[in-house]
Motif scaffolding. Structure first.
Motif, PDB file in Angstrom:
ATOM      1  N   CYS A  36      51.788  40.936  38.690  1.00  0.00           N
ATOM      2  CA  CYS A  36      51.268  39.990  39.683  1.00  0.00           C
ATOM      3  C   CYS A  36      50.325  39.027  38.988  1.00  0.00           C
ATOM      4  N   THR A  40      42.086  47.806  30.847  1.00  0.00           N
ATOM      5  CA  THR A  40      42.518  48.447  32.092  1.00  0.00           C
ATOM      6  C   THR A  40      42.107  49.917  32.121  1.00  0.00           C
ATOM      7  N   GLU A  45      39.832  52.017  34.869  1.00  0.00           N
ATOM      8  CA  GLU A  45      40.284  53.234  35.542  1.00  0.00           C
ATOM      9  C   GLU A  45      39.249  54.353  35.436  1.00  0.00           C
ATOM     10  N   ASN A  94      44.517  37.509  35.811  1.00  0.00           N
ATOM     11  CA  ASN A  94      44.663  38.560  36.821  1.00  0.00           C
ATOM     12  C   ASN A  94      43.753  39.744  36.515  1.00  0.00           C
ATOM     13  N   GLN A  95      43.674  40.098  35.221  1.00  0.00           N
ATOM     14  CA  GLN A  95      42.857  41.247  34.848  1.00  0.00           C
ATOM     15  C   GLN A  95      41.372  40.958  35.053  1.00  0.00           C
ATOM     16  N   GLN A  97      40.657  41.343  38.643  1.00  0.00           N
ATOM     17  CA  GLN A  97      40.641  42.756  38.999  1.00  0.00           C
ATOM     18  C   GLN A  97      39.355  43.444  38.548  1.00  0.00           C
ATOM     19  N   LEU A  98      38.798  42.998  37.402  1.00  0.00           N
ATOM     20  CA  LEU A  98      37.591  43.622  36.858  1.00  0.00           C
ATOM     21  C   LEU A  98      36.310  43.023  37.434  1.00  0.00           C
ATOM     22  N   THR A 109      35.768  37.038  38.919  1.00  0.00           N
ATOM     23  CA  THR A 109      36.717  36.194  39.640  1.00  0.00           C
ATOM     24  C   THR A 109      36.644  34.739  39.202  1.00  0.00           C
ATOM     25  N   ILE A 128      48.938  36.891  42.270  1.00  0.00           N
ATOM     26  CA  ILE A 128      47.490  36.799  42.069  1.00  0.00           C
ATOM     27  C   ILE A 128      46.811  36.181  43.284  1.00  0.00           C
ATOM     28  N   ASN A 144      46.287  38.610  46.030  1.00  0.00           N
ATOM     29  CA  ASN A 144      45.138  39.483  45.776  1.00  0.00           C
ATOM     30  C   ASN A 144      43.819  38.770  46.048  1.00  0.00           C
ATOM     31  N   GLN A 168      53.398  43.613  47.668  1.00  0.00           N
ATOM     32  CA  GLN A 168      52.066  44.114  47.325  1.00  0.00           C
ATOM     33  C   GLN A 168      51.021  43.696  48.357  1.00  0.00           C
TER      34      GLN A 168
END
Length: 909
Positions: A12, A556, A560, A596-597, A600-601, A604, A637, A640, A678
């Motif tokens: 994504c 990643t 996690e 995208n990562q 996610q982290l 933004t 993306i 999300n 998604q």
């Protein structure tokens, strides 16, 4: 479009304003993009118009306005001829010819066909052209109306001999279906000039004899076939049909007709197996002896391959004679003879006897190429599996430890341990894992050969990590930790492995795998320490692309662990390397992945900035396919981020529909649906998909949503989506396309290519595949899919669902006009069930059959199964049922043979 639909899951990845601006200025090579799209839209419009005309014709025909219906079809034909895409145009022309035929407008159909060249081919239709297929359809239409003389006149006057012969095959099949054998047999002889078409005609005649259980007449027909090759093939078919029906006498006579020795031997051996399956060992022994002597005259003769036949027919003296020829040599031929012997005993369930011969086979001597698994190891696996089914764990362990390759020992011990765990034998499973671990410790490295020209070595960590997984599954956490510690040491003492400058095994990746296990065990500190070591290893990679990918993977992994900060720092350091990537699409794809990562982290702002940078460059790509791929990533993306994806999705859909390749369109639409799935708001995804103009593509996309939702555990949502998908599927005008889509979804969803594979924890796959199969129009296809699904249910232990699906399959089969192919599929499924001892499933099928002959034969096989398993009450009960059914068989000779056979079968117990 006969292909398996493979779900290609894209990341994504991928700001609307910047992207729209970029796409508003296409590259010079794509200046005609809008024109191409307009043409495509025009073609789509034409296609819809053609189908509207066809439907208008059908409506007119229903109210007997045949002249009006013919005018509509003429307009449809003229418009269809203007379609540019041959794979769409030509099948559509054939469909229109079929519509002409249905309303009896033969002169119009013939006139239309005469204007088409025989060179206009149909896709995926071997040897058929549009014209030839149309001529065959017209012939069938005459036959359906019982106008055989007109059909013959029409066929005889066809311009092309190949078309004439194929039309005659249809006429012969029609006559045979009416039971007019005295007319059809001489007619089949007129096809002498084309032996293959003559074979097809003769097969159709035989099928009708078999359908009526007229075996004596069928035998006489086969005896009169002049072409020896055709006669051999038809005789083989009759033999199988006869023994399936319990007419072993006809099967034997038919087998004796065959002149090709190899085919004759194979037929006789199969007949003997069929007799053994119903307890007729003595008769089978005689046939095996004849086949054995004939086999000696062939080039394929292998003495030791006959042990299985002699064992099955109780000819121990012959077995001993063959064993006397076994030498102590260690060459390939002796090894292969032992392999054949071991398999022969395995076929009889005598796994301990099989082991006596298997253990004497030298290692690797039967290994044809390094990328294949050693046949000896496969043989040991089969022996172990039979021992485990018999509860002989100690013997299975003995077999495993007899393997001389330590890697094979480890993997086999794990197999036994997992079986024990499933059976609740936890202590025994742990003991076996301990033994596997002890052996794995002594291995320094293992060889990996996935292909002939591709190979490398890995540390024993590749064995230790799966052992740790097994300990974790058994809740042996301390043992798992100790095993992971050994794996860590093993990895650190090994170097990254390359094949053709590609890293095929890396320290960093292996350390990430170990860290993931520590996280699962609740040891985040150890996991973080390993990730730090893995990060330090990354600079040793030779490619910046690999460095980027592995760095992102470690980032990643930190996230996690609940600690995103190290990941953000890693990405910050990695970002400059992206500029070194030369291939533009790859660079943009990496930028989107990083964006995208970052989002996610938690960073933004930076993520959106990178996303805008990448998006603004998409329009500079030359390939529309690459543009679409990145646009789909960006949609994911934006979803999300909670952005409005409607404008970009519409734009993406337009570009997909503008692609020339139907295959590419399908893949991109599937990818788009996967990304949309998604989104937590399933309604939004469905609203977007609703805009897809093509019902086939729309159905495919919703079916993708179904599978994604189900895989995420949202079964209730998936079920609602499936209902919507099937509703849309019903609106697809082309029934063949609809059926292909449903089959190509259901079959891979339930893995119907491998009937032994079980989705134990994902039985929703079978439920959904069954629902999808119910939407299939073609009764033969529907019945075939359903009977395979029924066996899948049986293998998964769901007898109730299996029974319901068997009933549905047999109900669908009632609508099959020519059941030859269906019966082949049915018996193949039954044979697979019998080999796996799915006796309940076989009983369900037998109870559902309406043909007394087949039902009797199947019940006899099932009774023999029970008898072999020492279940005398069930054996007698089932044989009694077979006797009752046999007494209702209409053909007196078949009935008496069945009753006599049942008496002999019971006497043998």
């Amino acid at each position: 479009m006969k292909r398996w639909i493979v779900l290609i899951i894209v990341g994504c990845l991928g700001s609307v304003t910047a992207l729209e601006m970029a796409l508003a200025n296409p590259s010079p090579d794509k200046r005609n993009e809008n024109h191409l799209y307009a043409l495509t839209q025009n073609s789509t419009l034409k296609l819809d118009q053609v189908w509207e005309l066809i439907e208008n014709a059908r409506a007119s025909a229903k109210v007997n306005q045949l002249a009006q219906a013919t005018r509509f079809l003429s307009q449809a034909f003229e418009l269809a001829q203007t379609l540019e895409e041959q794979t769409i145009r030509n099948p559509l022309l054939v469909k229109i010819i079929a519509e002409y035929s249905k309303i009896g407008a033969y002169p119009d159909a013939i006139a239309r066909l005469s204007r088409i060249s025989y060179d206009e081919l149909l896709p995926d239709n071997q040897g058929y052209s549009v014209r030839m297929q149309g001529e065959v359809l017209l012939t069938q239409a005459y036959i359906n109306e019982q106008n055989y003389s007109q059909a013959l006149d029409y066929a005889q006057n066809l311009e092309l001999d190949a078309a004439k012969y194929r039309a005659l095959v249809e006429i012969i099949a029609g006559y045979a279906h009416q039971g007019q054998f005295e007319t059809v047999i001489p007619l089949s002889q007129t096809l002498e000039a084309d032996s293959y078409q003559q074979y097809l005609a003769q097969s159709a005649i035989l099928a009708e004899y078999i359908q009526r259980h007229q075996y004596e007449s069928a035998l006489g027909f086969v005896q009169g076939i002049p072409n020896s090759e055709n006669q051999d093939s038809i005789a083989r078919s009759l033999a199988e049909a006869a023994w399936r029906s319990g007419r072993y006498d006809i099967a034997l006579e038919s087998g004796q007709i065959i002149t090709n020795l190899s085919l004759k031997v194979t037929t006789l051996r199969n007949l003997a197996q069929a007799l053994v399956a119903v307890g007729q060992q003595e008769k089978a022994a005689s046939i095996v002896s004849q086949a054995f002597e004939l086999s000696k005259k062939t080039d394929e003769f292998l003495l030791f391959d006959w042990v299985k036949d002699f064992l099955a027919t109780g000819q121990q003296n012959q077995v001993q004679t063959i064993l006397n020829n076994l030498t102590g040599a260690k060459d390939y031929q002796t090894a292969y003879n032992r392999f054949l012997l071991a398999n022969a005993y395995l076929n009889q369930g005598q796994f301990s006897e099989a082991f006596k011969y298997a253990k004497l086979i030298p290692d690797r001597i039967l290994l044809p190429l390094a990328e294949y698994k050693d046949l000896k190891v496969e043989l040991f696996d089969s022996i172990i599996q039979q021992a485990l089914e018999a509860g002989q764990y100690d013997f299975a362990q003995e077999v495993a430890l007899t393997l001389t390759n330590q890697e094979d020992q480890v993997k086999t011990l794990q197999t036994i341990a997992r079986h024990g765990a499933r059976m609740g034998q936890t202590n025994q499973a742990v003991s076996l894992l301990n033994q596997a671990l002890s052996i794995a410790k002594t291995i320094e490295s293992i060889s990996v050969v996935p292909e002939r020209s591709l190979f490398w070595t890995e540390p024993n960590a590749s064995l230790l990590i799966p052992i740790a997984d097994d300990y974790i599954a058994l809740e042996q956490k301390q043992a798992a930790r100790e095993t992971l510690e050994l794996a860590t040491q093993s990895v650190q003492n090994f170097e990254t492995q390359y094949a053709f400058d590609i890293p095929v095994w890396t320290k960093s990746q292996a350390l990430r795998q170990i860290a993931a296990r520590y996280r699962e065990l609740g040891n985040p500190e150890q996991a973080a320490d390993l990730l730090a070591i893995a990060l330090a290893e990354i600079p040793s990679l030779t490619s910046n692309r690999d460095i980027i990918q592995e760095s992102l993977a470690i980032a990643t992994a930190y996230a996690e662990l609940g600690n995103p900060q190290p990941g953000l720092e890693i990405i910050e350091k990695t970002l400059p390397l992206v500029e070194t990537v030369e291939q533009k699409y790859e660079k943009l794809s990496l930028l989107m992945k990083i964006a995208n990562q970052l989002i996610q982290l938690g960073n933004t702002a930076k993520g959106v900035e990178l996303l805008n940078t990448a998006s603004s460059a998409i329009g500079t790509l030359e390939s529309d396919a690459e543009k679409i791929s990145l646009m789909i990533s960006k949609i994911g993306i934006d979803l999300n981020l909670g952005e409005d994806v409607d404008p970009l999705t519409r734009q993406t859909l337009e570009m997909i529909q503008g692609l020339n390749s139907e295959y590419e369109q399908s893949n991109h639409l599937t990818n788009l649906a996967t990304v949309l799935a998604q989104d937590k708001s399933q309604n939004r995804a469905l609203k977007i998909i609703e805009r897809v103009p093509n019902q086939l593509d729309k159905t495919r996309m919703i079916l993708t949503l179904v599978q994604t939702s189900a895989a995420q555990g949202n079964l209730s949502i998936a079920s609602e989506q499936l209902s919507q998908a099937l509703t849309v599927a019903n609106t697809i005008r082309d029934e063949q396309q609809r059926d292909e889509l449903l089959v190509n979804t259901a079959a891979p969803l339930a893995n119907l290519n491998d009937l032994n594979h079980i989705y134990q924890d994902e039985t929703w796959r079978y439920d959904f595949a069954t629902d999808i199969a119910q939407g299939i129009t073609n009764p033969e296809t529907k019945a075939t899919i359903l009977i395979k699904l029924a066996l899948k249910y049986a293998n998964a232990g769901d007898s109730l669902a299996a029974g319901k699906t068997v009933t549905a399959a047999l109900e669908a089969a009632k609508q099959i006009e020519q059941p030859r192919q269906w019966q082949t599929q049915l018996w193949e499924t039954i044979d697979a069930a019998l080999s796996k001892k799915r006796d309940d499933f076989v009983k369900q099928v037998a109870n559902g059959l309406t043909d007394a002959t087949y039902k009797t034969s199947l019940l006899r096989q099932l009774a023999q199964h029970y008898a072999i398993a020492d279940n005398q009450p069930k054996a007698l009960e089932t044989l009694s049922q077979a006797r009752q059914i046999a007494s209702t068989i209409e053909n007196e000779q078949t009935k008496q043979q069945a009753l006599a056979g049942i008496a002999q079968q019971q006497g043998g117990w």
